[in-house]
Every structure is written in structure tokens, then in C-alpha cells.
Design a protein around this motif. Structure first.
Motif, PDB file in Angstrom:
ATOM      1  N   UNK A  77       0.842  -1.197   0.000  1.00 41.23           N
ATOM      2  CA  UNK A  77       0.000   0.000   0.000  1.00 41.23           C
ATOM      3  C   UNK A  77       0.879   1.249   0.000  1.00 41.23           C
ATOM      4  N   UNK A  79       0.052   4.148  -0.883  1.00 39.76           N
ATOM      5  CA  UNK A  79      -0.707   5.402  -0.793  1.00 39.76           C
ATOM      6  C   UNK A  79      -0.905   5.802   0.662  1.00 39.76           C
ATOM      7  N   UNK A  84       0.893  13.499  -3.384  1.00 36.10           N
ATOM      8  CA  UNK A  84      -0.413  13.788  -3.962  1.00 36.10           C
ATOM      9  C   UNK A  84      -0.276  14.205  -5.416  1.00 36.10           C
ATOM     10  N   UNK A  85      -1.388  14.388  -6.095  1.00 36.93           N
ATOM     11  CA  UNK A  85      -1.330  14.637  -7.527  1.00 36.93           C
ATOM     12  C   UNK A  85      -2.362  15.676  -7.942  1.00 36.93           C
ATOM     13  N   UNK A  93     -10.555  14.584 -13.650  1.00 35.56           N
ATOM     14  CA  UNK A  93      -9.879  14.231 -12.410  1.00 35.56           C
ATOM     15  C   UNK A  93     -10.804  14.240 -11.203  1.00 35.56           C
ATOM     16  N   UNK A  94     -12.068  14.654 -11.405  1.00 34.66           N
ATOM     17  CA  UNK A  94     -13.022  14.607 -10.296  1.00 34.66           C
ATOM     18  C   UNK A  94     -14.244  13.805 -10.722  1.00 34.66           C
ATOM     19  N   UNK A  95     -14.808  13.101  -9.759  1.00 36.52           N
ATOM     20  CA  UNK A  95     -16.010  12.312 -10.012  1.00 36.52           C
ATOM     21  C   UNK A  95     -17.197  13.255 -10.193  1.00 36.52           C
ATOM     22  N   UNK A  97     -20.223  12.925  -9.993  1.00 33.57           N
ATOM     23  CA  UNK A  97     -21.389  12.686  -9.129  1.00 33.57           C
ATOM     24  C   UNK A  97     -21.169  13.180  -7.702  1.00 33.57           C
ATOM     25  N   UNK A  98     -20.005  13.706  -7.401  1.00 33.81           N
ATOM     26  CA  UNK A  98     -19.723  14.135  -6.026  1.00 33.81           C
ATOM     27  C   UNK A  98     -19.696  15.661  -5.940  1.00 33.81           C
ATOM     28  N   UNK A 106     -12.201  13.482   0.384  1.00 31.12           N
ATOM     29  CA  UNK A 106     -11.773  12.095   0.213  1.00 31.12           C
ATOM     30  C   UNK A 106     -10.430  11.790   0.898  1.00 31.12           C
ATOM     31  N   UNK A 107      -9.369  12.559   0.609  1.00 27.74           N
ATOM     32  CA  UNK A 107      -8.120  12.266   1.327  1.00 27.74           C
ATOM     33  C   UNK A 107      -8.216  12.571   2.825  1.00 27.74           C
ATOM     34  N   UNK A 109     -10.811  12.134   4.786  1.00 24.09           N
ATOM     35  CA  UNK A 109     -11.475  11.021   5.464  1.00 24.09           C
ATOM     36  C   UNK A 109     -10.596   9.787   5.500  1.00 24.09           C
ATOM     37  N   UNK A 110      -9.751   9.627   4.478  1.00 20.01           N
ATOM     38  CA  UNK A 110      -8.920   8.427   4.436  1.00 20.01           C
ATOM     39  C   UNK A 110      -7.682   8.538   5.312  1.00 20.01           C
ATOM     40  N   UNK A 111      -7.121   9.745   5.413  1.00 17.67           N
ATOM     41  CA  UNK A 111      -5.819   9.859   6.091  1.00 17.67           C
ATOM     42  C   UNK A 111      -5.891  10.573   7.433  1.00 17.67           C
ATOM     43  N   UNK A 156      -7.903  19.372  -2.945  1.00 16.45           N
ATOM     44  CA  UNK A 156      -7.890  17.951  -2.602  1.00 16.45           C
ATOM     45  C   UNK A 156      -6.451  17.474  -2.397  1.00 16.45           C
TER      46      UNK A 156
END
Lengths: 265, 281
Positions: A77, A79, A84-85, A93-95, A97-98, A106-107, A109-111, A156
Motif C-alpha cells: 500500500x 498510498x 499527492x497529484x 480528475x473529479x467524479x 457525481x460528487x 476524500x483524502x 477522510x482516508x488519512x 484535494x
């Protein structure tokens, strides 16, 4: 110790029914923390592949990428939020639907895993840092312009407090005005957060504005490495010359293409 | 005329026909749900003294060769035709979505294995395969539903695999990976929401096919067994009386036609709205 050390990295794409294609040949580079490396080259030179390797999206066929003293691809893993990018095409580069808040979160909440009020406060801070308003957080990507969306992608990228950001043609799709604004924003954020950039571009002027060291890739090989803007400007070797010639003249009269055509006017 | 139409003009392309079709479908669903309250008679009540009657106040559409109320049989038939179509659709969709997403997201041997399996199923014409499976399982509604499900899911799997593979190359998926999202989270928040609109379109179009398949199987005597009321089975039973009482076949035939046309027209309009290709076979 350097923040980033690319050690004799080669990368081969295996293709079905076609011979394998070597896109990077023995590339070695080092980058100190707090600096910005301009990775220059024309299309297909291997710049973006090198970027994907730095990000951990792919692993090099041979060679090692040391990040902060750790082999970037030694773990399953890679990541961890420290690299970052920002991509070229902000719409891709963005969804779609969000909302902007979901995208930037997103980052987070993940990190970082902030909750409730603190999380909301952080989102507001981030979106204001990139020059948008807190009310923009509830909007969807279709409601933004390309430049605004690129700012959201930047928000982001800085959300999880990374050390290195790979800017993959991050300003290449923008108009001249937005390009200048985004470059200025990137320079500000770099100072503010103590960031290190790898700026992948074919735009020599944009690179000169943001970067303090330069590397030129040609057909997967590193053909030039200049540790300062002065060294880059003074360089006379053919690779640099080719990059310089690729840019458009500032003044129309300097356009050599016109000189060869009869003047109809 | 390649300029895109403004949003208001696109909206105006929702024709009255679309509303009519949607009304028909919702009406049919309502009829199927509330069959016991709507039907004037027990659909299986045999009364040989009343056989082959024309329309009357007691029997609005008349009676069949066994004196059963045709209208009641049509109403109860909607239950089975629509209900089974929904069941087949949901089940095959669920399998197809799972397999397709798995194959598309994790390429390599997983993808190869699953897709060769799909190729194997798709190598046969689907009707022949369903007939073969029903031949193995034996006739009956349950067996037909299982057979149709086993055949249908491969088309969904193929379609979803393609959509997932296309989506997977999008920069926002790469960004999500860099941002530390797990594969499950990427599928849940980035992939599924983006394949949902096409799903709606395909679902509507496929529902028409499912009704057709069930009716066809029942007509061949393989699906719904006598005396259960089902549109295909009603046509099957009425075919002996085609010269004297063609309405025995005409009414269920019309019901099937109406529902399938409605599903197709609604599906086509949705396809246009979402810009989705209409075929998956």
C-alpha cells in the motif's frame, strides 16, 4: 538526505501482440525538500509515466524510488497521503457525481479522519486557501469552470498535508489568465505548507515561473538536469534548445513561420 | 445542426406518448399488485355453463373455454408476467453487476476466467440455451425463471465489465487511489454511481424482453402450468379456438404487446436522455 531519490529507474510497458515498449531508461534524479523540479519533455517522453511511478500507481520495472528514505514500492500500500497529484484535465480528475466537499474530503477522510465540525471547518479553510468560497462546497463539478475545478483538485491535493505533489500538466489545459493565476496559487501554497513539487510540463515558460530545478526527458532518457533557474537559462545543449524552440514567440513578428510566406495584405 | 439543444428543448422532447407509456406501466403494476381486489372473479373458477360467452356485465371481456372470466385471468396474469420479469431482471442484474465489476476492476486471470465463462454461455443462442436448461430442470415457472436468470446475467456482466474498464482509466479513479481509497470504496463511491444511469435504461429495455421470454416459454408449455393464469399460457390455451373465439388469444396478446411497447418506448426515451447505447446483445 534528499526527500526524493529516483535511482536508475526503468519502466517497460508490456503489450499484447506487440513488442514491449521501454518508456523510461535508467532515470536517476534527486530532489530536496521544499524545492520544485520541472520535468520537461515533449509528448511521449515518459514524463507522465515517471509521475505515475512517483505516485505509486505503477511500480518501476527496475530501479528504486526512495521517498523520505523509504523504498516507495516496497509495501503493498504505497498510498499514505504524503505524495499527492494534480492532473491536467480537471473535469476528468473529479467524479462528476460528487460535490466539491465530497471531492476535497476524500483524502481527509482516508488519512486524517476528522469528524463533524472540525472536518467542516477544515473543508472551508481548504477551499478558501485555493481562492474559492465556502458556499462552493455544495456545488457539483458541472457547475464549475475548468480553472475553478483545478483549484478544487489542488485543494484535494493539499488536504491531507502531503510532502510532495506531482503536478502532471496541471496548468496545460488552462487559458493564459488562469494559467498565471494557478501558477501563483501553487507558488503561494508551496510557501504556506512547505511543499515540494514535481512539475511535469511541456510548457517551458510555466516551468520557469514555478520551478527552481529542471530535468529534461527525451524518449525515456534523462538528457539534462539543471539544479537552478540560472543554470537552465545558461544551458546551451541541444535538448534545452529544442524545448526553447517549441514555445511560441511572444511577439507576432518573431514568428518565423510568417517569414517564409508571401505577405498578402 | 450539430449544436447541442438547450436544456429546455431537450425536456420538451418528452412526448405525451412517453407519459402514456409510463401511465400504462404504472397502471399495469398497480393492477398486478392489487389483483385480488380488482378482479371481478376468481381467475381459476371453472363454470362450464358459461363457457365461451361474449362480453357481458358479469364478464366484461367474456369467458374462455372453461367458463373462466377472461378479464380476471388477464389481471392475475399481469402478476406473474410482471412479477417474474422484475425477479429475473433483479437477479440477473445482481449477478451480472457483481461479476462484471469484479472482472472489469481486477483484470488479469480473474477477468479472463469470468469472461471465458460468459463467452461459453453467449456462444449459444439464448432461447436455445433456455430451452435446453428447462429440458434439464423440467418444465415449470420456477425452472424457467432460473434458466432465464442463468442465461441473462452474462449480458449484464459483459456490459458492466466494459463500463468499469472504461471508468477505471479515468483520472479521478487514479486520484482516488492516490487519496488512499480502498478498492471497495472506489467501486462504491466512484464506479457504481457512474454506471447507474445506463443501468436504468438497460433495465427498462430488458424488462420488455424478460416478459417476452416468460410468455414465450409459457406458450410453448414449458413455463407456467395450467390452470395458473399467465399471458403466454392463455395464448397457448386459446389457440385451439382461434377460428371460433380469436379473442382468447387476442386479449393476452394485446396485453403483452402493450407492456413491451411501453417498456421499449420509455427505455428509448431514457436512453436518449442519458445518451446510452440501446443495445447490449
Amino acid at each position: 538526505m534528499s526527500l526524493l531519490q529516483i535511482d536508475q529507474v526503468s519502466h517497460v510497458y508490456k503489450r499484447r501482440f506487440q513488442p514491449a515498449k521501454t518508456v523510461l531508461h535508467d532515470v536517476s534524479l534527486t530532489l530536496e525538500a521544499g524545492r520544485c523540479l520541472g520535468l520537461l519533455g515533449s509528448s511521449g517522453a515518459g514524463k507522465s509515466t515517471l509521475g505515475r511511478l512517483l505516485l505509486g500507481l505503477e511500480r518501476p520495472t527496475t530501479g528504486t524510488i526512495w521517498f523520505n528514505g523509504v523504498d516507495r514500492h516496497a509495501t503493498q500500500r504505497p498510498f499514505q497521503g504524503d505524495v499527492q497529484v494534480v492532473f491536467q484535465d480537471s473535469f476528468a480528475a473529479v467524479n462528476p457525481k460528487l460535490t466539491a466537499a465530497d471531492i476535497i474530503a476524500e483524502p481527509l477522510d482516508n488519512f486524517i479522519r476528522l469528524k463533524g465540525e472540525a472536518r467542516q471547518q477544515r473543508l472551508v479553510t481548504l477551499i478558501e486557501q485555493v481562492g474559492l468560497k465556502a458556499t462552493d462546497l455544495t456545488k457539483y463539478p458541472a457547475q464549475f469552470s475548468g480553472g475553478q475545478l483545478q483549484r478544487i483538485a489542488i485543494a484535494r491535493a493539499i488536504a491531507a498535508e502531503p510532502r510532495l505533489i506531482v503536478l502532471d500538466e496541471a496548468v496545460s489545459s488552462l487559458d493564459m489568465v488562469n494559467k498565471r493565476l494557478i501558477l501563483a496559487l501553487l507558488a503561494d501554497l508551496k510557501r504556506l505548507h512547505g511543499l515540494t513539487y514535481v512539475f511535469i510540463t511541456h510548457d517551458i515558460k510555466a516551468a520557469e515561473q514555478l520551478c527552481d530545478s529542471f530535468a529534461i526527458l527525451e524518449q525515456g532518457r534523462l538528457v539534462g538536469h539543471y539544479p537552478s533557474l540560472a543554470a537552465f537559462d545558461a544551458a546551451t545543449d541541444p535538448a534545452v534548445e529544442r524545448m526553447r524552440q517549441a514555445k511560441l514567440a511572444v511577439h507576432p513578428r518573431q514568428r518565423t513561420i510568417r517569414k517564409t510566406q508571401p505577405n498578402k495584405g | 445542426m450539430n449544436t447541442p439543444l438547450p436544456a429546455t428543448m431537450i425536456r420538451s422532447r418528452y412526448t405525451p406518448l412517453l407519459y402514456l407509456c409510463a401511465f400504462v406501466l404504472i397502471g399495469m403494476a398497480g393492477v398486478a399488485l392489487f389483483a385480488p381486489w380488482i378482479a371481478p372473479h376468481d381467475p381459476n373458477l371453472v363454470d362450464l355453463t358459461q363457457k365461451l360467452h361474449g362480453p357481458s356485465s358479469a364478464y366484461p371481456l367474456g369467458t374462455d373455454q372453461l367458463g373462466r372470466c377472461l378479464l380476471s385471468r388477464l389481471i392475475y396474469g399481469a402478476r406473474i408476467s410482471l412479477g417474474c420479469a422484475v425477479l429475473i431482471f433483479i437477479a440477473s442484474l445482481a449477478i451480472g453487476l457483481f461479476v462484471g465489476t469484479l472482472a472489469g476492476y481486477r483484470d488479469g486471470w480473474v477477468d479472463q476466467l469470468l469472461m471465458r465463462l460468459c463467452d461459453g454461455v453467449m456462444a449459444f443462442p439464448s432461447l436455445i440455451l433456455v430451452l435446453g436448461l428447462v429440458g434439464i430442470f423440467g418444465p415449470g415457472l420456477k425452472q424457467v425463471i432460473i434458466a432465464l436468470m442463468l442465461v441473462q446475467w452474462v449480458y449484464y456482466a459483459r456490459m458492466f465489465r466494459g463500463m468499469v474498464m472504461t471508468l477505471k482509466t479515468e483520472a479521478f479513479i487514479a486520484a482516488a487511489r492516490v487519496n488512499g481509497s480502498s478498492s471497495w470504496k472506489i467501486i462504491r463511491t466512484h464506479i457504481l454511481p457512474n454506471i447507474l444511469p445506463p443501468l436504468l435504461v438497460i433495465g427498462t429495455l430488458e424488462m420488455g424482453w424478460a416478459i417476452m421470454d416468460i410468455s414465450a416459454m409459457s406458450f410453448l408449455g414449458l413455463g407456467v402450468q395450467s390452470p395458473t393464469a399467465e399471458w403466454g399460457a392463455m395464448i397457448h390455451e386459446g389457440k385451439s379456438y382461434i377460428r371460433t373465439n380469436p379473442e382468447l388469444m387476442i386479449y393476452p396478446g394485446l396485453a403483452i404487446m402493450l407492456v413491451i411497447i411501453s417498456f421499449n418506448l420509455v427505455g428509448e426515451q431514457l436512453a436518449e436522455r442519458f445518451g446510452v447505447s440501446k443495445t447490449m446483445k
